[in-house]
Write a protein that holds these residues in place. Structure first.
Motif, PDB file in Angstrom:
ATOM      1  N   HIS A  80       0.686  -1.220  -0.130  1.00  0.00           N
ATOM      2  CA  HIS A  80       0.067  -0.082  -0.234  1.00  0.00           C
ATOM      3  C   HIS A  80       0.814   1.235  -0.047  1.00  0.00           C
ATOM      4  O   HIS A  80       1.975   1.176  -0.277  1.00  0.00           O
ATOM      5  N   SER A  81       0.248   2.378   0.450  1.00  0.00           N
ATOM      6  CA  SER A  81       0.951   3.516   0.208  1.00  0.00           C
ATOM      7  C   SER A  81       1.724   3.742   1.523  1.00  0.00           C
ATOM      8  O   SER A  81       1.653   3.730   2.747  1.00  0.00           O
ATOM      9  N   SER A 119       4.880  10.076  -1.607  1.00  0.00           N
ATOM     10  CA  SER A 119       4.493   9.030  -0.903  1.00  0.00           C
ATOM     11  C   SER A 119       4.608   8.060  -2.184  1.00  0.00           C
ATOM     12  O   SER A 119       4.697   8.228  -3.089  1.00  0.00           O
ATOM     13  N   GLU A 135       3.170   4.505  -3.968  1.00  0.00           N
ATOM     14  CA  GLU A 135       2.052   3.547  -3.779  1.00  0.00           C
ATOM     15  C   GLU A 135       2.675   2.321  -4.233  1.00  0.00           C
ATOM     16  O   GLU A 135       2.928   2.043  -5.689  1.00  0.00           O
ATOM     17  N   TYR A 188       4.036   9.564  -5.456  1.00  0.00           N
ATOM     18  CA  TYR A 188       3.175  10.864  -5.596  1.00  0.00           C
ATOM     19  C   TYR A 188       4.070  11.971  -5.072  1.00  0.00           C
ATOM     20  O   TYR A 188       4.270  12.219  -3.936  1.00  0.00           O
TER      21      TYR A 188
END
Length: 220
Positions: free
Chosen positions: A123-124, A132, A134, A141
């Motif tokens: 997950h993130s 961040s 992913e 991001y």
């Protein structure tokens, strides 16, 4: 996600191995404690599944030895031992979870998912206030620049390996062994190219080149 399995029961070994491979995990496995110790001293994994009662070196003593070397890899004990004393000892020496034989594979999957959640193995993952990662989408991001940066599979694997071992000096060989464990390893210049790209995305101060040794991911 790379999982290491230590299990000496041949039938259970095969059942777990087949199950994890079907779930898409990368797996390395063995049946002997000393053999496992040799592997774990030279290769890094995201999760350890350790049977306790195995030949040569039991799972408790194996993890105790790894923790003494500051190896913080999450570990789940798999064992027929069911006393509260054994359970307590398993957690005292650094185990993250404990699954008692016999067990359902759905229970094993649930416990793995719980470890992944708590240790940010999928997950993130927040890298900084603006960045961040992913994991499943292989996307960085950048909220400050409002950018989505698509990473290659290898760039993502290297970044995740760094994120799993923050502020630790990782040798070039360690990185190569873990990222290309099941593939033909490339040259060191290829690895440098991947890391150069990550530095460009993350900021050059984020990944330090430790001359003559390897790299360190800095949590700044």
């Amino acid at each position: 996600m790379r999982i290491f399995l230590l299990e000496d029961d041949e039938l259970l070994f095969e059942i777990i191995e087949e199950f994890l491979l079907e779930k898409g995990y990368k797996l390395k496995a063995c049946r002997d404690g000393l053999e496992a110790e040799e592997i774990l001293l030279h290769q890094k994994f995201d999760l350890l599944l350790l049977d306790v009662q195995v030949p040569s070196l039991n799972g408790f003593e194996l993890l105790k030895s790894l923790r003494a070397l500051s190896d913080k890899t999450p570990a789940i004990f798999i064992t027929a031992l069911n006393s509260s004393k054994d359970l307590k000892y398993g957690f005292e020496i650094g185990g993250d979870d404990y699954i008692k034989k016999p067990f359902d594979l759905d229970e094993l999957e649930a416990r793995i998912e719980n470890i992944k959640k708590h240790h940010h193995l999928s997950h993130s993952i927040e890298i900084s206030q603006s960045l961040s990662f992913e994991c499943n989408q292989c996307v960085l991001y950048d909220r400050e620049k409002q950018l989505k940066i698509a990473l290659t599979q290898k760039e993502s694997a290297i970044l995740l390996f760094f994120l799993s071992h923050p502020n630790q000096i990782l040798s070039i060989q360690e990185i190569m062994n873990n990222i290309w464990a099941y593939d033909y390893a490339p040259s060191e210049s290829t690895l440098r190219s991947y890391i150069k790209n990550l530095r460009r995305y993350l900021g050059f101060e984020r990944i330090s080149n430790i001359k003559g040794v390897g790299y360190r991911f800095n949590t700044i």
